[in-house]
Design a protein around this motif. Structure first.
Motif, mmCIF file in Angstrom:
data_model
loop_
_atom_site.group_PDB
_atom_site.id
_atom_site.type_symbol
_atom_site.label_atom_id
_atom_site.label_comp_id
_atom_site.label_asym_id
_atom_site.label_seq_id
_atom_site.Cartn_x
_atom_site.Cartn_y
_atom_site.Cartn_z
ATOM 1 N N LYS A 126 0.914 -1.249 0.105
ATOM 2 C CA LYS A 126 0.012 0.118 0.033
ATOM 3 C C LYS A 126 0.967 1.313 -0.145
ATOM 4 O O LYS A 126 0.237 2.201 -0.462
ATOM 5 C CB LYS A 126 -1.024 -0.023 1.192
ATOM 6 C CG LYS A 126 -0.110 -0.078 2.520
ATOM 7 C CD LYS A 126 -1.283 0.031 3.700
ATOM 8 C CE LYS A 126 -0.610 0.102 4.860
ATOM 9 N NZ LYS A 126 -1.563 -0.519 6.063
ATOM 10 N N GLU A 127 2.247 1.098 0.484
ATOM 11 C CA GLU A 127 3.046 2.196 0.179
ATOM 12 C C GLU A 127 3.708 2.606 -0.768
ATOM 13 O O GLU A 127 4.299 3.502 -1.201
ATOM 14 C CB GLU A 127 4.237 2.087 1.368
ATOM 15 C CG GLU A 127 3.717 1.888 2.893
ATOM 16 C CD GLU A 127 4.470 1.229 3.797
ATOM 17 O OE1 GLU A 127 4.166 1.079 4.909
ATOM 18 O OE2 GLU A 127 5.844 1.214 3.210
ATOM 19 N N LEU A 128 3.330 1.797 -2.045
ATOM 20 C CA LEU A 128 4.022 1.856 -3.391
ATOM 21 C C LEU A 128 3.239 2.917 -4.197
ATOM 22 O O LEU A 128 2.062 2.950 -4.122
ATOM 23 C CB LEU A 128 3.972 0.524 -4.145
ATOM 24 C CG LEU A 128 4.732 -0.619 -3.294
ATOM 25 C CD1 LEU A 128 4.773 -1.824 -4.368
ATOM 26 C CD2 LEU A 128 6.417 -0.294 -2.914
ATOM 27 N N SER A 129 4.268 3.580 -4.857
ATOM 28 C CA SER A 129 3.546 4.467 -5.864
ATOM 29 C C SER A 129 2.800 3.816 -6.847
ATOM 30 O O SER A 129 3.339 2.525 -7.019
ATOM 31 C CB SER A 129 4.436 5.291 -6.355
ATOM 32 O OG SER A 129 5.374 4.866 -7.183
ATOM 33 N N LEU A 130 2.240 4.052 -7.747
ATOM 34 C CA LEU A 130 1.613 3.401 -9.006
ATOM 35 C C LEU A 130 2.679 2.926 -9.799
ATOM 36 O O LEU A 130 2.767 1.725 -10.287
ATOM 37 C CB LEU A 130 0.716 4.408 -9.910
ATOM 38 C CG LEU A 130 -0.050 3.780 -11.197
ATOM 39 C CD1 LEU A 130 -1.010 2.716 -10.491
ATOM 40 C CD2 LEU A 130 -0.881 5.118 -11.873
ATOM 41 N N GLY A 131 3.699 3.629 -9.762
ATOM 42 C CA GLY A 131 4.763 3.385 -10.895
ATOM 43 C C GLY A 131 5.715 2.063 -10.128
ATOM 44 O O GLY A 131 6.019 0.997 -11.026
ATOM 45 N N MET A 132 5.823 2.098 -8.909
ATOM 46 C CA MET A 132 6.524 0.850 -8.178
ATOM 47 C C MET A 132 5.548 -0.201 -8.121
ATOM 48 O O MET A 132 6.072 -1.172 -8.331
ATOM 49 C CB MET A 132 6.737 1.319 -6.674
ATOM 50 C CG MET A 132 7.952 2.369 -6.761
ATOM 51 S SD MET A 132 8.213 2.693 -4.906
ATOM 52 C CE MET A 132 9.760 3.756 -4.893
ATOM 53 N N GLY A 133 4.212 -0.038 -8.122
ATOM 54 C CA GLY A 133 3.389 -1.160 -8.218
ATOM 55 C C GLY A 133 3.607 -1.896 -9.540
ATOM 56 O O GLY A 133 3.338 -3.062 -9.641
ATOM 57 N N GLN A 134 3.647 -1.092 -10.470
ATOM 58 C CA GLN A 134 3.912 -1.604 -11.920
ATOM 59 C C GLN A 134 5.097 -2.434 -11.973
ATOM 60 O O GLN A 134 5.379 -3.439 -12.411
ATOM 61 C CB GLN A 134 3.914 -0.587 -12.878
ATOM 62 C CG GLN A 134 2.613 0.164 -13.205
ATOM 63 C CD GLN A 134 1.682 -0.701 -14.102
ATOM 64 O OE1 GLN A 134 0.713 -1.487 -13.468
ATOM 65 N NE2 GLN A 134 1.776 -1.072 -15.289
ATOM 66 N N GLY A 157 1.421 4.616 -15.135
ATOM 67 C CA GLY A 157 1.928 5.031 -14.019
ATOM 68 C C GLY A 157 3.506 5.158 -13.779
ATOM 69 O O GLY A 157 3.806 5.965 -12.789
ATOM 70 N N LEU A 158 4.140 4.812 -14.905
ATOM 71 C CA LEU A 158 5.620 5.197 -14.972
ATOM 72 C C LEU A 158 6.044 6.584 -15.469
ATOM 73 O O LEU A 158 5.520 7.042 -16.276
ATOM 74 C CB LEU A 158 6.318 3.992 -15.747
ATOM 75 C CG LEU A 158 6.075 2.389 -15.308
ATOM 76 C CD1 LEU A 158 6.803 1.612 -16.398
ATOM 77 C CD2 LEU A 158 6.697 2.390 -14.115
ATOM 78 N N ASP A 159 7.074 6.906 -14.905
ATOM 79 C CA ASP A 159 7.708 8.237 -15.160
ATOM 80 C C ASP A 159 8.523 7.989 -16.450
ATOM 81 O O ASP A 159 8.740 6.630 -16.920
ATOM 82 C CB ASP A 159 8.250 9.057 -14.002
ATOM 83 C CG ASP A 159 9.482 8.100 -13.672
ATOM 84 O OD1 ASP A 159 9.932 7.141 -14.338
ATOM 85 O OD2 ASP A 159 10.031 8.526 -12.350
ATOM 86 N N THR A 160 9.054 9.024 -17.088
ATOM 87 C CA THR A 160 9.858 9.095 -18.210
ATOM 88 C C THR A 160 10.838 7.888 -18.120
ATOM 89 O O THR A 160 11.213 7.215 -18.866
ATOM 90 C CB THR A 160 10.558 10.335 -18.649
ATOM 91 O OG1 THR A 160 9.444 11.347 -18.544
ATOM 92 C CG2 THR A 160 10.989 10.401 -20.002
ATOM 93 N N GLU A 161 11.687 8.048 -16.887
ATOM 94 C CA GLU A 161 12.803 7.190 -16.641
ATOM 95 C C GLU A 161 12.246 5.552 -16.557
ATOM 96 O O GLU A 161 12.926 4.575 -17.125
ATOM 97 C CB GLU A 161 13.330 7.445 -15.448
ATOM 98 C CG GLU A 161 14.782 6.832 -15.034
ATOM 99 C CD GLU A 161 14.625 5.632 -14.710
ATOM 100 O OE1 GLU A 161 15.539 4.709 -15.377
ATOM 101 O OE2 GLU A 161 14.138 5.105 -13.782
ATOM 102 N N GLY A 162 10.954 5.566 -16.069
ATOM 103 C CA GLY A 162 10.467 4.350 -15.833
ATOM 104 C C GLY A 162 9.891 3.584 -17.355
ATOM 105 O O GLY A 162 9.947 2.491 -17.745
#
Ligand code: ADP
Length: 317
Positions: A126-134, A157-162
């Motif tokens: 539950k502490e993960l951001s959307l990107g981390m969840g992905q 949900g990932l940022d540019t780097e992701g």
């Protein structure tokens, strides 16, 4: 390898997937495209054995997914990055999956490093951001070191780097000889990532093709023409007299449509106009896809914004 043959799914009066046949080959990244409601999720669910076809078949490595002895070792999937127990830590989540598929603990740490979650292995889901969840979803898909990967909207949900990270990861997994099948509504990203494309509309196959072929064959023919600036007006007049449309191009030069590249070159020669550049210009994947799927958009006007943004825009140029 994934093979669908005459795959069909009906929900009451709705035919979500309609006699769909395609093959997703190893060694390539294959993109799965279609407007909202086209039947992509239903196809992926049937491929993974989560839904039963009304008719036809879909197999992974020659067998229906439900018949695979160790599914996680043959096919990894990311359908919903948030399908997690919120209080469980990242590592425990993966350990649970590993244990139920007879996969060793060492592999859990390996995939955590691969997806860049080593530092947050003890955080709760539950502490993960959307990107981390992905990223965690991708880790779960990779856990069994499968030859086939099925990913629904993996860059959500990932940022540019992701996004760049997942693009490189998917390409390298395909280069290792794996079958990589992914859906995404981000056309520019799909154009950069996928080698092949399967496009569906209203449950039916619209295209099963090489990415470059798809773009080149379906592009509206245009040519970028550069002449010395002193000749630009004369060149325009010559082209327009032949019925061509001439527009300024953002990259400099003129973008010419309605007349072929060779004819432009011949006209320039006949009128003794120097040409510094004559380049065929292809449409983007988004432009080609938009034109192709316009007639098969099921819920035009009421579809969620992410779909209408791409689909209802006029094809430019
Ligand atoms: P996509 O993933 O391309 O957006 P879906 O596979 O979700 O498309 O849906 C295809 C069609 O099937 C839509 O018309 C949708 O409403 C319908 N559909 C999907 N799942 C169900 C279901 N469980 N019950 C009834 N209709 C469904």
């Amino acid at each position: 390898m994934i093979e669908a043959r005459e795959l069909t799914k009906r929900y009451g009066g709705t035919t979500a997937v309609d006699s769909l046949s395609f093959t997703v080959r190893p060694g390539l990244v294959t993109g799965f495209l279609g407007p909202n409601g086209a039947g992509k999720s239903t196809t992926l669910r049937m491929t993974l054995g989560l839904d039963t076809p009304s008719a036809g078949t879909v197999t992974v490595n020659g067998r229906p997914c439900r018949q695979l002895a160790a599914p996680l070792r043959e096919v990894g999937s990311l359908l919903d990055g948030k399908a997690l127990h919120p209080g469980r830590t990242v590592r425990r989540h993966l350990l649970g999956l590993a244990r139920s598929n007879a996969i060793g603990r060492a592999r859990v740490d390996e995939v955590l490093e691969t997806v860049g979650l080593g530092q947050v292995a003890d955080s709760r889901a539950k502490e993960l951001s959307l990107g981390m969840g992905q990223r965690l979803g991708v880790a779960a898909a990779l856990l069994g070191d499968p030859g086939v990967l099925i990913l629904d909207e993996p860059v959500n949900g990932l940022d540019t780097e992701g996004i760049r990270w997942i693009r490189d990861l998917l390409k390298s997994l395909a280069a290792e000889g794996r079958t990589v099948f992914l859906s995404s509504h981000l056309m520019s990203e799909m154009e950069l990532t996928a080698d092949r494309l399967i496009v569906i509309g209203r449950g039916r196959l619209l295209a099963d093709t090489d990415m470059r072929d798809f773009i080149e064959t379906n592009s509206q023919g245009a040519t970028l023409v550069r002449t010395p600036e002193v000749d630009a007006q004369r060149m325009r007049a010559v082209l327009e007299a032949k019925g061509a449309r001439v527009e300024l191009d953002a990259r400099g030069g003129r973008r010419v449509t309605g007349i072929g590249c060779a004819e432009i070159g011949d006209l320039a020669r006949d009128h003794r106009i120097a040409v510094h550049e004559l380049t065929p210009v292809y449409s983007s994947l988004e432009e080609v896809y938009t034109a192709m799927t316009r007639s098969s958009v099921e819920y035009r006007g009421t579809a969620p914004a992410r779909e209408t943004a791409g689909l209802d825009r006029e094809t430019v140029r």
